[in-house]
Design a protein around this motif. Sequence first.
Motif, PDB file in Angstrom:
ATOM      1  N   THR A  19       1.121  -1.356   0.148  1.00  0.00           N
ATOM      2  CA  THR A  19      -0.039   0.162   0.117  1.00  0.00           C
ATOM      3  C   THR A  19       1.040   0.769  -0.213  1.00  0.00           C
ATOM      4  O   THR A  19       2.430   0.919  -0.061  1.00  0.00           O
ATOM      5  N   ILE A  20       0.333   2.516   0.346  1.00  0.00           N
ATOM      6  CA  ILE A  20       0.979   3.298  -0.884  1.00  0.00           C
ATOM      7  C   ILE A  20       1.827   4.058   1.060  1.00  0.00           C
ATOM      8  O   ILE A  20       2.608   5.106   1.474  1.00  0.00           O
ATOM      9  N   SER A  21       1.004   3.706   1.894  1.00  0.00           N
ATOM     10  CA  SER A  21       1.471   3.896   3.272  1.00  0.00           C
ATOM     11  C   SER A  21       2.075   3.166   3.806  1.00  0.00           C
ATOM     12  O   SER A  21       3.452   3.532   4.945  1.00  0.00           O
ATOM     13  N   ALA A  22       2.429   1.959   3.266  1.00  0.00           N
ATOM     14  CA  ALA A  22       3.297   0.869   3.694  1.00  0.00           C
ATOM     15  C   ALA A  22       4.331   1.701   3.007  1.00  0.00           C
ATOM     16  O   ALA A  22       6.152   1.847   3.259  1.00  0.00           O
ATOM     17  N   PHE A  23       4.366   2.237   2.148  1.00  0.00           N
ATOM     18  CA  PHE A  23       5.321   2.685   1.028  1.00  0.00           C
ATOM     19  C   PHE A  23       6.112   3.780   1.609  1.00  0.00           C
ATOM     20  O   PHE A  23       7.332   3.870   1.449  1.00  0.00           O
ATOM     21  N   LEU A  24       5.226   4.626   2.244  1.00  0.00           N
ATOM     22  CA  LEU A  24       5.475   6.070   2.685  1.00  0.00           C
ATOM     23  C   LEU A  24       6.287   5.717   4.040  1.00  0.00           C
ATOM     24  O   LEU A  24       7.438   6.205   4.188  1.00  0.00           O
ATOM     25  N   ILE A  40      10.243   6.811   4.443  1.00  0.00           N
ATOM     26  CA  ILE A  40      10.935   7.479   6.325  1.00  0.00           C
ATOM     27  C   ILE A  40      11.771   6.812   6.821  1.00  0.00           C
ATOM     28  O   ILE A  40      12.295   7.238   7.119  1.00  0.00           O
ATOM     29  N   ALA A  41      11.586   5.545   7.428  1.00  0.00           N
ATOM     30  CA  ALA A  41      12.296   4.649   8.251  1.00  0.00           C
ATOM     31  C   ALA A  41      13.991   5.168   6.944  1.00  0.00           C
ATOM     32  O   ALA A  41      14.883   5.241   7.495  1.00  0.00           O
ATOM     33  N   VAL A  42      13.718   4.886   5.676  1.00  0.00           N
ATOM     34  CA  VAL A  42      15.850   5.043   4.849  1.00  0.00           C
ATOM     35  C   VAL A  42      16.070   6.215   4.810  1.00  0.00           C
ATOM     36  O   VAL A  42      17.588   6.411   4.921  1.00  0.00           O
ATOM     37  N   PHE A  43      14.965   7.090   4.735  1.00  0.00           N
ATOM     38  CA  PHE A  43      15.525   8.291   5.095  1.00  0.00           C
ATOM     39  C   PHE A  43      16.366   9.006   6.364  1.00  0.00           C
ATOM     40  O   PHE A  43      16.598   9.111   6.505  1.00  0.00           O
ATOM     41  N   SER A  44      15.156   8.324   7.817  1.00  0.00           N
ATOM     42  CA  SER A  44      15.936   8.208   9.202  1.00  0.00           C
ATOM     43  C   SER A  44      17.310   7.645   8.488  1.00  0.00           C
ATOM     44  O   SER A  44      18.382   8.276   9.613  1.00  0.00           O
ATOM     45  N   PHE A  45      17.151   7.070   8.314  1.00  0.00           N
ATOM     46  CA  PHE A  45      18.521   5.601   8.308  1.00  0.00           C
ATOM     47  C   PHE A  45      19.323   6.505   7.722  1.00  0.00           C
ATOM     48  O   PHE A  45      20.863   6.808   8.798  1.00  0.00           O
ATOM     49  N   LEU A  46      19.771   6.584   6.889  1.00  0.00           N
ATOM     50  CA  LEU A  46      20.385   7.675   6.132  1.00  0.00           C
ATOM     51  C   LEU A  46      20.832   9.235   7.096  1.00  0.00           C
ATOM     52  O   LEU A  46      21.706   9.720   6.835  1.00  0.00           O
ATOM     53  N   CYS A  47      19.487  10.308   7.271  1.00  0.00           N
ATOM     54  CA  CYS A  47      20.106  10.823   8.845  1.00  0.00           C
ATOM     55  C   CYS A  47      20.673  10.712   9.793  1.00  0.00           C
ATOM     56  O   CYS A  47      21.685  11.862   9.571  1.00  0.00           O
ATOM     57  N   ILE A  48      20.477   9.675  10.111  1.00  0.00           N
ATOM     58  CA  ILE A  48      21.599   9.134  11.410  1.00  0.00           C
ATOM     59  C   ILE A  48      22.574   8.609  10.637  1.00  0.00           C
ATOM     60  O   ILE A  48      23.620   9.207  11.509  1.00  0.00           O
ATOM     61  N   VAL A  49      22.502   7.884  10.209  1.00  0.00           N
ATOM     62  CA  VAL A  49      24.560   7.873   9.400  1.00  0.00           C
ATOM     63  C   VAL A  49      25.281   9.205   8.713  1.00  0.00           C
ATOM     64  O   VAL A  49      26.207   9.493   9.103  1.00  0.00           O
TER      65      VAL A  49
END
Length: 183
Positions: A2-7, A11-20
């Motif tokens: 679903t779109i919500s799962a994709f979003l 967000i999880a990937v974006f957060s991971f990159l921000c943490i890195v």
Amino acid sequence: MTISAFLLGCIAVFSFLCIVVVLFFERTSPASSLVWILVLVFLPVIGFVFYLFLGSGFRLSKQKRYLFKAARDNLYNNYIVKRLNFSHSRIFTDEEQGAERVANYLRGQADGPVTDDNTVEIFTDGNDMFPRLFEDVRKAKHHVHVLFYIFRNDNIGKEFLAILTEKARQGVEIRLIYAASAP
């Protein structure tokens, strides 16, 4: 999917990159990095925006801070020169030739205005200096800034502190700097 799962995945990937980014590029204390990681985990997108505006990435380098300070000091010095109506090209009399050399030296070293109508009194012992200092402090209306290498808890020190305390009660700004490790 679903779109919500994709979003949520984005967000999880974006957060991971921000943490890195925070882990590898943040040059502050580990505690500060940990706080930013927690902010990014619990507030993924908003936390990154906070990091952009409040994190160390946008702080000025020492060199830029120095340049800003130099520019500010230069503006202030120019203001002082204009306000005092002082010209660097002042003509000195024959008797003042030594003063002219000192003024030119100070202009080159201190990068500040050299002003006229100053007086200097040299004291060779405390018997003459302390009564004069106490008198001058008692006359202060706005501020008293004092720098001592040695400040003892003797009669003179206690009297001086009493005078400073009284002036502080009167609303005069008091700054006292002394060496804590002096003998």
